[in-house]
Structures are given as C-alpha cells and as structure tokens.
Motif scaffolding. Structure first.
Motif, mmCIF file in Angstrom:
data_model
loop_
_atom_site.group_PDB
_atom_site.id
_atom_site.type_symbol
_atom_site.label_atom_id
_atom_site.label_comp_id
_atom_site.label_asym_id
_atom_site.label_seq_id
_atom_site.Cartn_x
_atom_site.Cartn_y
_atom_site.Cartn_z
ATOM 1 N N ARG A 1 -3.063 3.325 -5.091
ATOM 2 C CA ARG A 1 -3.113 2.913 -3.680
ATOM 3 C C ARG A 1 -2.092 1.816 -3.404
ATOM 4 O O ARG A 1 -1.890 1.434 -2.272
ATOM 5 C CB ARG A 1 -4.518 2.427 -3.318
ATOM 6 N N PRO B 1 0.829 -1.204 0.000
ATOM 7 C CA PRO B 1 0.000 0.000 0.000
ATOM 8 C C PRO B 1 0.868 1.261 0.000
ATOM 9 O O PRO B 1 1.945 1.276 0.597
ATOM 10 C CB PRO B 1 -0.791 -0.113 1.313
ATOM 11 N N VAL B 2 0.410 2.293 -0.706
ATOM 12 C CA VAL B 2 1.122 3.590 -0.706
ATOM 13 C C VAL B 2 0.097 4.713 -0.622
ATOM 14 O O VAL B 2 -1.084 4.520 -0.929
ATOM 15 C CB VAL B 2 1.951 3.802 -2.010
ATOM 16 N N GLU B 3 0.584 5.881 -0.240
ATOM 17 C CA GLU B 3 -0.229 7.095 -0.363
ATOM 18 C C GLU B 3 -0.309 7.416 -1.850
ATOM 19 O O GLU B 3 0.708 7.295 -2.567
ATOM 20 C CB GLU B 3 0.460 8.258 0.359
ATOM 21 N N PRO B 4 -1.459 7.860 -2.361
ATOM 22 C CA PRO B 4 -1.579 8.113 -3.798
ATOM 23 C C PRO B 4 -0.510 9.068 -4.357
ATOM 24 O O PRO B 4 -0.096 8.923 -5.508
ATOM 25 C CB PRO B 4 -2.979 8.711 -3.929
ATOM 26 N N SER B 5 -0.019 10.002 -3.542
ATOM 27 C CA SER B 5 0.973 10.969 -4.058
ATOM 28 C C SER B 5 2.342 10.321 -4.322
ATOM 29 O O SER B 5 3.182 10.879 -5.030
ATOM 30 C CB SER B 5 1.141 12.115 -3.062
ATOM 31 N N THR B 6 2.570 9.129 -3.771
ATOM 32 C CA THR B 6 3.879 8.466 -3.909
ATOM 33 C C THR B 6 4.233 8.234 -5.376
ATOM 34 O O THR B 6 5.397 8.325 -5.778
ATOM 35 C CB THR B 6 3.854 7.086 -3.199
ATOM 36 N N GLU C 1 -5.692 6.821 -9.307
ATOM 37 C CA GLU C 1 -5.403 6.953 -7.879
ATOM 38 C C GLU C 1 -4.618 5.712 -7.443
ATOM 39 O O GLU C 1 -5.170 4.611 -7.364
ATOM 40 C CB GLU C 1 -6.691 7.072 -7.080
#
Ligand SMILES: Cc1cc2nc3c(=O)[nH]c(=O)nc-3n(C[C@H](O)[C@H](O)[C@H](O)COP(=O)(O)OP(=O)(O)OC[C@H]3O[C@@H](n4cnc5c(N)ncnc54)[C@H](O)[C@@H]3O)c2cc1C
Length: 407
Positions: free
Chosen positions: A274, A247-252, A272
């Motif tokens: 995720r 999982p990642v933050e969308p901005s990554t 997006e």
C-alpha cells in the motif's frame, strides 16, 4: 583523572545509533539521556543485515549472543540473473563458516524489532526518555538547551544528533537541509519461507539483478523461517511527499518485475503493497559538528542500501564516539569532535559513494555493454569490498588515540 562522567550528554534519537551509543557509554561508566520522539520503541522497516564490522562491536557490548538467538546467518551470498535465475556469482557465508573465518565475526539477518528490543533491554530503560520530540536546539555559554514538543526543556553539555535521515540536529549543525531523494524507491516485506516454493536457496542472501530494478532478500528469525525482501525500482523521478512513504495501488509494486523469475514475483506478490518507500541519502557533509552538537549515523551520512551498511556504519560511529568520550574533559569537547569527524568522514563518504554506483550496476538492461563488467565486478565482491567488513572501529579509534599521544 580525565573522564566525561560529569558531562551531561543528550542523545537525540533512540534508533540503532542512539541506543548503541547509550549502551557503549554505559559500558564505559558514562550515563547519557536518550530523547526519542516515539512514545514506544517500535521498529520501522522490517529487518536489517548486520555485518562483521558491527557484530564484532555488538559482541564487545555483550549483546551478540542474544542477537544470535533470533538471527539467521545466510548460507551464501548469491547474485542471480533476473529472468532465468542462474547464479552469476556466489560466495559462502555460513557455509564452512567462511565469513566468520575471514572477518572475525558473523553476518546476521535480524528483525529490526528484535535488535531494538535487545539494545533497549540491555539499557534496561536507563536514561531513555520516550515521547520527547526535539523541536529546537540552542547554545548559550557552551550549554545546550533542548526544547521538546511536549513542552519540556533540558540542558546538556553535549548533544549527539542520532535523529536519522531527516535530522533536526543536522539542521542546527549545518544550517540547512541536505537530504537528497535518490530517484529510486523500494517495496519491502517479510514473507514466511514456506510461501515461496520457487525460491532457490532460501537461506542465502541473494541479489536478483535486472533492467531498472533489483530484489535483495535474506532469511531472518532463529530458524530462518521468514524471508525479508527489499525490492528497489528506478523512479519516481521526483518525490513530492512530506515523509518517505507514499501511498500506491498494490499492483504498482509488481509492475516493474513483469517477466522476472517466479521466485521474485512470488515474493513481491506475497505482500499487499500500500506504500512505496523513497530512498533518501544525505549529501556528503563537510562539517559533522558545531559548538556542542555532533552528528552520528544517518543524520551524518545516510546512504543508499546497496552495501547494506547504513546501520553497520552507524554502529561504528557510536563505538568511536563512546570510546573518545571516555577520556574527554569538558574543555576538550571541540577537539574531540574534530578528531571524531576526521576518523569517520572519509570512510563513510567512500561507502556512500560506492553504494550509489552499485545501484546503477544492479539495474542494467540485458543489452547493456556494461553487463560483462557488472558480472566481473560482482564476482570480485568479497575482494573488492572486504575492507568494509574487516573494519574494526574500536581498534581504529584506540590506535588513533595512541598515535596522537605518541606524536
Ligand atoms: C528499507 C531499509 C532497509 C535497510 N537495510 C539495512 C541493512 O540491511 N543494513 C544496514 O546496515 N542498514 C540498513 N538500512 C539503513 C539503516 O536502517 C539506517 O542506516 C540506520 O537505522 C541508521 O540509524 P540511526 O540511529 O542513525 O537512525 P534511525 O535508526 O532512523 O533512528 C533515528 C531515531 O531518531 C528519532 N528521531 C527523529 N527525529 C527526532 C526528533 N526530532 N526528536 C527525537 N527523536 C527523533 C526517530 O524516531 C528514530 O527512532 C536500511 C534502511 C532502510 C530504509
């Protein structure tokens, strides 16, 4: 009469390799059982690019027209600069039918779900056992026993491990885990072409090359209405997650592409994100078979995606194995597996290694002294790597068999 029709053949994995193999065997009058862990065939991971070394085999299997009906052939192959977006090298693909004229079969971008639907549709469900996750494999007196998570047990004279990069059959064959995290990861998605106003040549297959990352995209769908992209970035250095997604933050996803051409940032931002996908490969294996079990596809040689050859070489494996099995008697299985390994190992190993080197070439910083060499190398791409696409698996295995008989 020599044939395998009385052999019980179990294929573990109903992905691209397992389904192609079952279909190729069926075409040769040999029934096999495919054991797939998923309870329904659903695609993982967006799209796939099929090159001539696979499409000529899919044509022989009688499914290429169906594939053509929901695919796009890229207009060109283009390499671009990450920031200014200028063309560094370009080659016609569909334009002037250049690719088909050179390699004898088309180059298609297709949604994985469509490919899987066509392959399994051609099988018409014959021998496909869904909801069967292999948990254990053993051999007694040359009979393989397969145990599944649903409690069922099956027997076979030959087990083919088409169970992907984290193959359980491979663990049986080599007694260990040979998956390696590549140190790179990817963000991917499918975006309607009309949402990408800054994208030049939306029907081309394009590599945008820049510092520490690259973006590859091509159109899919029967009207080239969607663009499938695959954005590869360096890192994270290690991968501690159980599976190949984290999982990642969308901005990554956008961060490594700061300052890149708007066509790139528009595409990555249109989804997006995720999760990020770890890119795994399999350490080149010395041995592809043991006893009555043999590997194909990612289980044997998972490779980086930079030549777009994982699925294509998997299809080559499947055709080679199917053709060899057509004339293999029970007492010849081990000799057949040895010949199969000899035919397939060096080609897939070279492509694996070359794919790894290509990653570094695509990720050079602007100040790198290797940049001019990179540009020279991508300008020679069709000449240097045409041998991958020109390969004819069926003719190769037939020629190898006839020269063995002649020897
Ligand atoms: C993001 C991405 C993009 C790619 N793009 C391309 C491309 O453009 N061109 C290309 O040629 N290749 C591409 N590849 C590589 C390609 O997808 C693989 O090389 C190909 O799918 C390998 O086929 P396979 O049949 O060996 O494995 P898979 O297609 O992974 O199938 C393995 C099957 O085995 C099943 N399975 C696993 N374990 C078990 C078990 N224990 N019991 C029963 N079933 C099991 C799985 O559910 C799965 O269905 C890409 C890969 C990725 C990750």
């Amino acid at each position: 009469m020599k044939n395998s029709r009385n052999l019980r053949i179990a294929i573990v994995g109903g992905g691209i390799g397992g389904l192609t193999l079952a279909l190729a065997l069926r075409q040769r009058g040999i029934e096999a059982t495919v054991y797939e862990q998923a309870s329904e065939l659903s695609e993982i991971g967006a799209a796939v690019a099929l090159s001539a070394n696979a499409t000529r085999e899919l044509r022989r299997l009688g499914v290429l027209d169906l594939i053509a009906g929901c695919s796009t052939e890229p207009s060109e192959l283009i390499y671009r600069d990450w920031r200014k977006g200028h063309r560094i090298a370009a080659f016609p693909v569909h334009d002037d039918l250049a690719y088909q004229k050179r390699f004898g079969a088309p180059y298609f971008g297709i949604h994985r779900a469509d490919l899987q639907r066509i392959l399994s549709g051609a099988l018409a469900g014959a021998g496909l056992q869904l909801g069967h996750r292999l948990t254990e494999l053993s051999e007694h007196d040359q009979i393989m026993s397969l145990s599944f998570a649903n409690g069922r047990i099956a027997e076979a004279d030959l087990v083919i491990g088409a169970d992907g990069v984290r193959s359980l059959v491979r663990r049986y064959v080599i007694g260990g885990e040979e998956t390696i995290y590549s140190g790179t990861s990817a963000f991917r998605g499918i975006v309607p072409a009309k949402q990408l106003p800054s994208l030049p040549d939306p029907q081309a297959i394009q590599f945008w090359m820049g510092p520490g990352a690259h973006l590859l995209h091509y159109a899919i769908g029967e009207r080239a209405q969607d663009v499938n992209f695959f954005a590869v970035v360096e890192g994270p250095k290690t991968w501690s997650h159980e599976g190949w997604q984290a999982p990642v933050e969308p901005s990554t996803a956008l961060a490594p592409f700061k300052g890149w051409h708007p066509a790139v940032t528009e595409m990555v931002a249109a989804v997006e994100h995720r999760v990020r996908w770890a890119l795994f490969t399999v350490r080149p294996l010395r041995q592809w078979w043991r006893g009555r079990a043999v590997l194909l596809g990612d289980a044997a040689h998972a490779m980086g995606p930079h030549h777009g050859q994982g699925a294509n070489t998997t299809i080559e494996d499947a055709i080679t194995l199917a053709e060899m099995l057509t004339s293999t008697r029970r007492d010849e299985i081990e000799a057949m597996m040895s010949r199969y390994q000899r035919l397939r190992r060096s080609r897939t190993r070279i492509i694996q290694l070359s794919s790894r080197a290509t990653n570094d070439l695509l990720h050079l910083p602007d100040e790198s002294s290797a940049l001019a060499d990179r540009d020279r190398r991508v300008s020679r791409f069709p000449d240097d790597f045409g041998w991958i696409h020109a390969f004819d698996a069926l003719t190769t295995v037939r020629d190898a068999s006839s020269s063995e008989f002649a020897a």
